[in-house]
Design a protein around this motif. Structure first.
Motif, PDB file in Angstrom:
ATOM      1  N   LEU A  97      12.133  13.753 -18.679  1.00 23.40           N
ATOM      2  CA  LEU A  97      13.975  14.567 -18.564  1.00 23.40           C
ATOM      3  C   LEU A  97      13.964  13.950 -16.826  1.00 23.40           C
ATOM      4  CD1 LEU A  97      13.638  17.095 -21.285  1.00 23.40           C
ATOM      5  CD2 LEU A  97      14.526  14.687 -21.857  1.00 23.40           C
ATOM      6  N   THR A  98      14.966  13.534 -16.958  1.00 24.57           N
ATOM      7  CA  THR A  98      16.166  13.830 -15.502  1.00 24.57           C
ATOM      8  C   THR A  98      16.633  14.830 -15.159  1.00 24.57           C
ATOM      9  OG1 THR A  98      16.399  11.294 -15.103  1.00 24.57           O
ATOM     10  CG2 THR A  98      14.317  11.878 -15.012  1.00 24.57           C
ATOM     11  N   PRO A  99      17.068  15.360 -14.922  1.00 24.55           N
ATOM     12  CA  PRO A  99      18.267  15.822 -14.235  1.00 24.55           C
ATOM     13  C   PRO A  99      19.941  15.159 -14.515  1.00 24.55           C
ATOM     14  CG  PRO A  99      17.202  16.087 -12.271  1.00 24.55           C
ATOM     15  CD  PRO A  99      16.378  15.434 -13.737  1.00 24.55           C
ATOM     16  N   VAL A 100      21.355  15.099 -14.718  1.00 23.44           N
ATOM     17  CA  VAL A 100      21.951  14.346 -14.739  1.00 23.44           C
ATOM     18  C   VAL A 100      22.545  13.771 -13.377  1.00 23.44           C
ATOM     19  CG1 VAL A 100      24.306  13.868 -15.467  1.00 23.44           C
ATOM     20  CG2 VAL A 100      22.408  14.704 -17.090  1.00 23.44           C
ATOM     21  N   GLN A 135      10.562  19.570  -3.559  1.00 22.76           N
ATOM     22  CA  GLN A 135      10.902  19.078  -4.502  1.00 22.76           C
ATOM     23  C   GLN A 135      10.290  17.763  -4.731  1.00 22.76           C
ATOM     24  OE1 GLN A 135      14.928  17.635  -3.721  1.00 22.76           O
ATOM     25  NE2 GLN A 135      15.765  18.764  -5.601  1.00 22.76           N
ATOM     26  N   SER A 136       9.484  16.842  -4.140  1.00 24.79           N
ATOM     27  CA  SER A 136       8.958  15.436  -4.963  1.00 24.79           C
ATOM     28  C   SER A 136       7.987  16.489  -5.752  1.00 24.79           C
ATOM     29  CB  SER A 136       8.514  14.743  -3.838  1.00 24.79           C
ATOM     30  OG  SER A 136       9.863  14.148  -2.878  1.00 24.79           O
ATOM     31  N   PHE A 137       6.873  17.179  -5.138  1.00 25.62           N
ATOM     32  CA  PHE A 137       6.226  17.537  -6.323  1.00 25.62           C
ATOM     33  C   PHE A 137       6.703  18.438  -7.630  1.00 25.62           C
ATOM     34  CE2 PHE A 137       3.453  17.086  -2.499  1.00 25.62           C
ATOM     35  CZ  PHE A 137       2.305  16.745  -2.978  1.00 25.62           C
ATOM     36  N   ALA A 138       7.491  18.413  -7.267  1.00 31.63           N
ATOM     37  CA  ALA A 138       8.691  19.593  -8.190  1.00 31.63           C
ATOM     38  C   ALA A 138       8.819  18.087  -9.479  1.00 31.63           C
ATOM     39  CB  ALA A 138       8.946  20.447  -8.125  1.00 31.63           C
ATOM     40  N   VAL A 184      14.725  23.737  -9.589  1.00 31.44           N
ATOM     41  CA  VAL A 184      15.360  24.911  -9.829  1.00 31.44           C
ATOM     42  C   VAL A 184      14.182  25.546  -8.388  1.00 31.44           C
ATOM     43  CG1 VAL A 184      16.127  26.418 -11.139  1.00 31.44           C
ATOM     44  CG2 VAL A 184      13.397  26.829 -11.122  1.00 31.44           C
ATOM     45  N   VAL A 185      13.509  24.474  -8.098  1.00 37.10           N
ATOM     46  CA  VAL A 185      12.253  24.794  -6.653  1.00 37.10           C
ATOM     47  C   VAL A 185      12.922  25.319  -5.306  1.00 37.10           C
ATOM     48  CG1 VAL A 185      11.608  22.464  -5.820  1.00 37.10           C
ATOM     49  CG2 VAL A 185       9.955  23.858  -5.754  1.00 37.10           C
TER      50      VAL A 185
END
Lengths: 458, 345
Positions: A239-242, B301-304, B319-320
């Motif tokens: 799932l990817t955030p909109v 952010q990429s790792f999350a 949210v990271v």
């Protein structure tokens, strides 16, 4: 100056007399429903009827909304007898003669959904309560459509959904006052599966990237059902955030996942970005499991194709309608050319599928009112339920009574390899017939809600 | 292993954009003391300089005898135009010029963004130097919305494809260089160019501040504006230049980002909030802090966003950044490299 004494009682008398006079013509016309011309929300006066078009005018879907508005304006023109009449001339139900709806001139107000459920509800409420809109149409997101449909049910007006593709709109969230002409993810799955099988074979491993909201979940579910039935294996679903913008973190694991197909359950700006970036990451040039890597975009739109540019070349997907249908596949899609000519004459561009569905919905509503002889929502519901019609560009179509969903052919398209101009971006690959696109009313993916009864409001 | 390398590359790339925007934000905040919520809009305007340049280069005329644009058996208005540059320089050279629209836009973006920066500072922001931060945030946020709507009016709401030059299309196979199997670590050329470009710009700004007299005065002004004023130096004039410089950095970052993300009118807002978090995590007013935090948060952010991580902690990808911000602010209230006294009076 002479003092004019206007008493409260006097005003009431004049008001009552005017009311009786205004109501008189309809009391003696029409069939059963005409008796009930009062007693419902926003009963129009004798001269004018107001429709409310609720489209995204700001936000990520604003261009889609702008195209919907163009179509609504054109439909209103045709209903009022202006212009060339467009699809009124080809529509199988020849009840509309350009004299408005039931002799009333059609006017319209617009609202801005901002592609947000809250904003859409408040603009719809304002059009109903302040402007007296008797019907609400439009929209370019399933989240919005479901929210506005619920509001219209409660307010006692008809909702003719615009572009909304989630199963839920006519599934668990269906309402008696709501009607959908656009197709849904179940139909996309049914239409695409045979083409995917033919093009990519039955031994494939799929990786899904899915927009994290009602439409994305619905689209992923349908695509999984039908591709797994072919024998495809689903390797992963993410799932990817909109509105993620940069999808690199979601795309880079795809190449090493063992998957040889990427299904992008994205729409609008998300689809433009994820597809463009997938191509940049070289996915389309990969060979995995001895097969050429494939990308599939289940729901296509011409406006998105413009945004994605050359990245869409060769990518398959499904559409509700395409403006080339009648010229390429013949008379079955009667109405298409009439609409495109009308639209191109006014706006110098071909209409999008969102425009076609909004135009058709407006005409279908006007026709239903005319046949019912009343604007009463319950009369309109009765007139639309089970309506079998043709000539609005999609071929023979049924408005099914069980769920208020239209059943018609589904178009499978592919991004053109060498488009000649900005309008010539997708090519029609195939059409899945209405019979093959139809599912049973008790389909498990559509359960969990009831139509309920129509609500005429006030 | 290859998954980790890929996510580091992704993070560096995303971090480049964050760092470039945050660098400008910090410059403006450190020198002028203004919290500039319109900074994201400058990034967006930069991207639209590229879009405009692409349109200017493809401006053309309808050749004599050409018929109207037709498709699918219909005719839609005017005929296909031949771009002037192709007419003047021949199809080959002209085609190459159009193909290189994005890099060419960098040269155009420098004066355009400088002009926009000066106009913004002289026309509006200077009146808010002595006002509370809340006023500054309101007025710059309002300005950002106005700029967005202007762009939407002229360019529409849909993303506009702005491709990189053909030579940068495709991916570089890192895997082979590092001894992995072919096609395991592929990375698009343009993203590598972006990273290199960001490194050069960041290095350039630091060198400018470190090794020029002008930069020295600005740094002194950032440390103690009052004393510098007492020495008879008109620090305000220099700050205008710094505002223009921040606008140029944001604008160039926007131009170069267009092949990665087809620009639309609200792309600035999408980056702005994250960039503010970057500034706060790095430490208000600290330039190295902004850059370091930009890369750090980009990589986190990429790792999350990795499937394995999301499965472990659902929703962490969303949210990271804010989680890290909370932890940093709890343990180091001034951010990673924040100085005492900034925004604390």
């Amino acid at each position: 100056m002479k003092d004019r004494n206007v008493s409260r009682r006097g005003i009431l008398k004049v008001g009552a007399a005017t009311g009786v006079t205004l109501a008189t013509p309809t009391i003696f016309t029409g069939a059963v429903w005409a008796d009930a011309h009062t007693g419902f929300t926003n009963a129009p006066g004798p001269d004018v009827v107001t429709l409310g078009f609720n489209v995204p005018q700001t936000g990520a879907y604003a261009d889609e909304g702008a195209d919907e508005l163009r179509a609504f304006e054109l439909a209103v023109e045709h209903l009022n007898g202006e212009g060339d009449g467009g699809m009124l001339n080809t529509f199988s139900e020849q009840n509309l003669d350009g004299s408005g709806i039931l002799g009333r001139r059609v006017e319209f107000v617009t609202g801005d959904t901002q592609t947000s459920s809250d904003a859409a509800r408040s603009s719809a409420r304002s059009m109903i309560e302040r402007d007296g809109a008797i019907m609400i149409s439009g929209g370019s997101s399933s989240g919005v459509a479901i929210a506005v449909q619920g509001l219209c049910q409660d307010a006692g007006v008809i909702f003719m959904a615009g572009l909304t593709h989630s199963n839920d709109t006519t599934g668990k969230d269906r309402r008696a006052n709501g009607f959908r002409h656009f197709f849904n993810t179940e139909m996309s799955g049914r239409a695409l599966a045979p083409i995917l099988s033919e093009q990519f074979g039955n031994d494939r491993k799929a990786y899904h990237l899915t927009a994290d909201y009602t439409w994305g979940w619905s689209q992923e579910g349908s695509m999984r059902t039908y591709t797994e039935a072919l024998g495809w294996e689903t390797v992963n679903t993410v799932l990817t955030p909109v509105g993620a913008g940069d999808f690199s973190a979601y795309l880079t694991p795809v190449a090493n996942s063992g998957a040889d197909v990427l299904v992008l359950n994205h729409y609008g700006g998300d689809m433009v970005n994820s597809l463009t970036q997938a191509v940049q990451f070289g996915l389309r040039d990969l060979t995995v499991n001895g097969k050429d890597f494939a990308i599939v975009v289940p729901l296509y739109s011409e406006l998105m194709a413009q945004g994605a540019g050359t990245a869409i070349a060769g990518i398959p997907g499904s559409q509700n309608w395409d403006w080339k249908l009648e010229n390429q596949l013949g008379d079955r899609y009667r109405g298409t050319n009439a609409f495109v000519e009308s639209f191109a004459a006014k706006y110098n561009r071909p209409p999008s599928q969102a425009a076609q569905t909004c135009y058709a919905q407006t005409i279908l509503y006007a026709d239903a009112v005319t046949r019912a002889g009343s604007f009463n929502p319950c009369a309109v519901v009765e007139a639309l339920e089970g309506l079998e019609f043709d000539g609005l560009g999609n071929g023979p179509t049924l408005y099914r009574a069980d769920d208020h969903q239209c059943f018609k052919d589904v178009v499978v398209v592919r991004g053109k390899e060498n488009p000649e101009n900005e309008f010539d971006l997708v090519e029609i690959v195939n059409v899945t017939t209405r019979e093959d696109a139809t599912y049973a009313p008790d389909h498990p993916d559509f359960q969990g809600g009831e139509l309920g009864t129509c609500n005429p409001g006030a | 292993m290859e998954a980790i390398i890929l996510q580091i590359l992704n993070g560096l790339d995303k971090g480049s954009a964050y760092a470039l925007i945050a660098l400008g934000l910090t410059l403006i905040f450190g020198t002028l003391g203004v919290v500039n919520f319109a900074h994201g809009a400058l990034f967006m305007l930069g991207a639209f300089v590229a879009v405009t340049m692409q349109r200017v280069l493809t401006l053309g005329f309808v050749p004599e005898g050409a018929t109207g644009t037709s498709a699918g058996g219909f005719s839609f208005g005017t005929a296909r135009e031949t771009p002037y540059v192709e007419h003047w320089f021949g199809p080959e050279v002209g085609g190459t010029i159009i193909d290189w629209a994005v890099p060419i836009s960098i040269l155009v973006a420098i004066p355009v963004m400088a002009l926009i920066g000066v106009a913004m500072e002289r026309g509006l922001i200077r009146f808010f130097y002595k006002r509370p931060h809340a006023d500054q945030i309101l007025v710059t946020f309002g300005l950002a919305i106005v700029l967005q709507e202007i762009i939407k009016h002229y360019y529409g709401a849909n993303p506009i494809p702005t491709p990189a030059p053909d030579v940068f299309v495709g991916s570089f196979d890192f895997g082979q260089v590092l001894g992995f199997d072919p096609y395991t670590i592929m990375y698009p050329y343009w993203r590598l160019v972006y990273f290199g470009f960001a490194a050069v710009v960041i290095g350039g700004v630091f060198a400018f501040l470190q090794f020029t007299t002008f930069g020295m005065v600005v740094r002194a002004g950032m440390a103690d504006r009052e004393t510098v004023g007492l020495l008879g130096i008109d620090i305000d004039k220099r700050f205008v230049v710094m505002f223009a410089l921040a606008a140029i950095v944001a604008g160039m970052a926007g131009v170069m980002y267009t092949p990665i993300l087809s620009p639309n009118y609200h792309m600035g807002m999408d980056f702005l909030v994250l960039s503010f978090v970057v500034v706060v995590v790095g430490g208000m007013g600290s330039l190295p802090g902004a850059v370091a935090a930009g890369f750090l948060l980009g990589i986190l952010q990429s790792f999350a966003s990795m499937t394995e991580v999301i499965e472990l902690i659902p929703g962490i990808n969303q949210v990271v950044i804010y989680l890290v911000a909370i932890i940093v602010l709890l343990t180091r209230p001034r951010g990673l490299m924040g100085r005492k006294g900034v925004m604390e009076e």
